[in-house]
Design a protein around this motif. Structure first.
Motif, PDB file in Angstrom:
ATOM      1  N   UNK B  57     -31.849  59.246  40.998  1.00 14.02           N
ATOM      2  CA  UNK B  57     -31.919  57.945  40.089  1.00 14.02           C
ATOM      3  C   UNK B  57     -32.051  58.190  38.520  1.00 14.02           C
ATOM      4  N   UNK B  58     -31.924  59.332  38.352  1.00 14.15           N
ATOM      5  CA  UNK B  58     -31.861  59.579  36.798  1.00 14.15           C
ATOM      6  C   UNK B  58     -30.407  59.907  36.411  1.00 14.15           C
ATOM      7  N   UNK B  59     -29.429  59.826  37.343  1.00 13.98           N
ATOM      8  CA  UNK B  59     -28.044  60.134  36.934  1.00 13.98           C
ATOM      9  C   UNK B  59     -27.073  59.099  37.515  1.00 13.98           C
ATOM     10  N   UNK B  60     -27.522  57.898  37.522  1.00 11.98           N
ATOM     11  CA  UNK B  60     -26.764  56.598  37.980  1.00 11.98           C
ATOM     12  C   UNK B  60     -25.697  56.517  37.071  1.00 11.98           C
ATOM     13  N   UNK B  61     -24.364  55.897  37.418  1.00 19.03           N
ATOM     14  CA  UNK B  61     -23.456  55.654  36.504  1.00 19.03           C
ATOM     15  C   UNK B  61     -23.050  54.224  36.243  1.00 19.03           C
ATOM     16  N   UNK B  62     -22.184  53.960  35.399  1.00 15.77           N
ATOM     17  CA  UNK B  62     -21.607  52.693  35.238  1.00 15.77           C
ATOM     18  C   UNK B  62     -20.288  52.797  35.952  1.00 15.77           C
ATOM     19  N   UNK B  63     -19.775  51.824  36.507  1.00 15.06           N
ATOM     20  CA  UNK B  63     -18.465  51.917  37.145  1.00 15.06           C
ATOM     21  C   UNK B  63     -17.427  51.592  36.342  1.00 15.06           C
ATOM     22  N   UNK B  64     -16.456  52.397  36.101  1.00  9.88           N
ATOM     23  CA  UNK B  64     -15.386  52.225  35.197  1.00  9.88           C
ATOM     24  C   UNK B  64     -13.961  51.921  35.525  1.00  9.88           C
ATOM     25  N   UNK B  65     -13.832  51.872  37.114  1.00  8.13           N
ATOM     26  CA  UNK B  65     -13.075  51.466  37.694  1.00  8.13           C
ATOM     27  C   UNK B  65     -13.103  50.148  38.540  1.00  8.13           C
ATOM     28  N   UNK B  66     -12.112  49.249  38.718  1.00  5.96           N
ATOM     29  CA  UNK B  66     -12.391  48.221  39.382  1.00  5.96           C
ATOM     30  C   UNK B  66     -13.429  47.022  38.571  1.00  5.96           C
ATOM     31  N   UNK B  67     -13.597  47.373  37.302  1.00  2.00           N
ATOM     32  CA  UNK B  67     -14.625  46.494  36.617  1.00  2.00           C
ATOM     33  C   UNK B  67     -13.740  45.860  35.416  1.00  2.00           C
ATOM     34  N   UNK B  68     -13.309  44.772  35.526  1.00  7.95           N
ATOM     35  CA  UNK B  68     -12.317  43.998  34.369  1.00  7.95           C
ATOM     36  C   UNK B  68     -12.943  43.946  33.328  1.00  7.95           C
ATOM     37  N   UNK B  69     -14.394  43.668  33.557  1.00  8.65           N
ATOM     38  CA  UNK B  69     -15.139  43.406  32.141  1.00  8.65           C
ATOM     39  C   UNK B  69     -15.583  44.523  31.423  1.00  8.65           C
ATOM     40  N   UNK B  70     -15.214  45.551  31.783  1.00  8.24           N
ATOM     41  CA  UNK B  70     -15.223  46.946  30.903  1.00  8.24           C
ATOM     42  C   UNK B  70     -14.265  47.128  29.986  1.00  8.24           C
ATOM     43  N   UNK B  71     -12.976  46.384  30.078  1.00  7.87           N
ATOM     44  CA  UNK B  71     -12.078  46.538  29.312  1.00  7.87           C
ATOM     45  C   UNK B  71     -11.450  47.888  29.133  1.00  7.87           C
ATOM     46  N   UNK B  72     -11.741  48.754  30.113  1.00 12.25           N
ATOM     47  CA  UNK B  72     -10.824  49.732  30.126  1.00 12.25           C
ATOM     48  C   UNK B  72      -9.774  49.603  31.361  1.00 12.25           C
ATOM     49  N   UNK B  73      -8.414  50.101  30.830  1.00  9.75           N
ATOM     50  CA  UNK B  73      -7.709  49.957  31.928  1.00  9.75           C
ATOM     51  C   UNK B  73      -7.916  51.098  33.225  1.00  9.75           C
ATOM     52  N   UNK B  74      -7.658  50.558  34.411  1.00  8.14           N
ATOM     53  CA  UNK B  74      -7.957  51.118  35.599  1.00  8.14           C
ATOM     54  C   UNK B  74      -7.585  52.678  35.707  1.00  8.14           C
ATOM     55  N   UNK B  75      -6.313  52.866  35.190  1.00  9.80           N
ATOM     56  CA  UNK B  75      -5.920  54.171  35.226  1.00  9.80           C
ATOM     57  C   UNK B  75      -6.561  54.945  34.116  1.00  9.80           C
ATOM     58  N   UNK B  76      -7.176  54.670  33.209  1.00  7.38           N
ATOM     59  CA  UNK B  76      -7.879  55.360  32.138  1.00  7.38           C
ATOM     60  C   UNK B  76      -9.392  55.458  32.660  1.00  7.38           C
ATOM     61  N   UNK B  77      -9.779  54.444  33.493  1.00  4.08           N
ATOM     62  CA  UNK B  77     -11.169  54.557  33.927  1.00  4.08           C
ATOM     63  C   UNK B  77     -11.293  55.588  35.057  1.00  4.08           C
ATOM     64  N   UNK B  78     -10.172  56.048  35.406  1.00  7.86           N
ATOM     65  CA  UNK B  78     -10.381  56.821  36.627  1.00  7.86           C
ATOM     66  C   UNK B  78     -10.229  58.264  36.369  1.00  7.86           C
ATOM     67  N   UNK B  79     -10.025  58.313  35.028  1.00  3.62           N
ATOM     68  CA  UNK B  79      -9.746  59.905  34.314  1.00  3.62           C
ATOM     69  C   UNK B  79     -11.247  60.456  34.360  1.00  3.62           C
ATOM     70  N   UNK B  80     -11.111  61.886  34.493  1.00  6.97           N
ATOM     71  CA  UNK B  80     -12.241  62.689  34.740  1.00  6.97           C
ATOM     72  C   UNK B  80     -13.087  62.602  33.357  1.00  6.97           C
ATOM     73  N   UNK B  81     -14.456  62.279  33.499  1.00  4.91           N
ATOM     74  CA  UNK B  81     -15.372  62.245  32.587  1.00  4.91           C
ATOM     75  C   UNK B  81     -15.747  60.805  31.916  1.00  4.91           C
ATOM     76  N   UNK B  82     -14.747  59.910  32.441  1.00  2.00           N
ATOM     77  CA  UNK B  82     -14.873  58.592  31.919  1.00  2.00           C
ATOM     78  C   UNK B  82     -16.041  57.838  32.251  1.00  2.00           C
TER      79      UNK B  82
END
Lengths: 102, 160
Positions: B57-82
């Protein structure tokens, strides 16, 4: 808007919150509490005074902040002011309703 | 909807996702209901169970892939550490607006009288143990139990 509370003419908004804190006194607080079906105990007064002080210092009130105040924890806050504690307590304290989601 | 002028008496929230933005949505809605004097309960199912898994529960994360409202391109959102980076940034913003972290939020929900349940099916599927669950979760129940708890006037159900 104006209405009579504890024999005094008091300025309130459409939700019944006082708009001029200088008109508040303990009799008015007791009358407002009675309208919310509450009988004020010394614990209630401690919380009400705390809320008034925070308001005076222009602190944005939230449940989280009240819980961290050291005056009352969240569980007791809900027990003292059942059903919408922050809304009820601020109304009784004669201060504006906090615009808080947390 | 016509009873009591449609007043909401109880919110039954089903949390099926474990991404932090969805967990927060469920928590804010449940807590917000209590603040208004409305009863509220959360049914944690599928990935939503991670929000009440003590070790997760203390290490939940935001989704950076498949989330257009993040405004991060999918390819970049998938990079390690993103995901970790975006989550750290989001947590900083949340602290600024007085938003508690997940462990503290769970404490607030418990103290506020939000009742929490774990879904039996998901619990079994993910091979959870009872001791994995945050103490505020009262019981592991079935969908049927949850529906039974939702009976009555002015009860609304919400799926997240």
């Amino acid at each position: 808007m104006e209405r009579t509370i504890a024999g005094k003419t008091i300025a309130v908004n459409e939700e019944g919150y006082m708009t001029d804190f200088s008109q508040w006194d303990e009799k008015v607080g007791e009358a407002l509490a009675a309208e919310a079906n509450l009988t004020l105990t010394p614990r209630h007064w401690e919380v009400l005074k705390y809320l008034q002080t925070e308001h005076k210092n222009q602190v944005a009130l939230s449940i989280r902040r009240v819980g961290k105040s050291g005056v009352v924890d969240i569980k007791e806050f809900y027990a003292l002011f059942p059903n919408a504690p922050l809304k009820t307590a601020t109304k009784v304290a004669g201060i504006p309703k906090p615009a808080s989601c947390i | 909807m016509n009873e009591n002028k449609g007043a909401i008496k109880k919110m039954m929230i089903i949390l099926s996702k474990g991404t932090i933005e969805n967990v927060y949505a469920a928590f804010v809605l449940a807590n917000g209901a209590r603040m208004e004097g409305i009863e509220s309960e959360i049914f944690f199912t599928f990935f939503g169970l991670e929000a009440v898994h003590k070790k997760k529960l203390d290490s939940l994360r935001v989704a950076t892939v498949g989330n257009p409202a993040m405004h991060i391109p999918t390819m970049i959102g998938g990079l390690p550490g993103m995901e970790a980076l975006a989550t750290t940034m989001m947590k900083k913003e949340m602290e600024k607006i007085d938003m508690p972290d997940v462990p503290e939020f769970l404490e607030i929900l418990t103290a506020s009288g939000v009742r929490m349940w774990a879904c039996k099916l998901a619990f079994d599927m993910f091979h959870y143990k009872e001791e994995d669950l945050y103490e505020g979760v009262e019981k592991i129940i079935t969908v049927g139990d949850f529906y039974k708890r939702s009976e009555g006037e002015g009860v609304h159900m919400l799926f997240i």
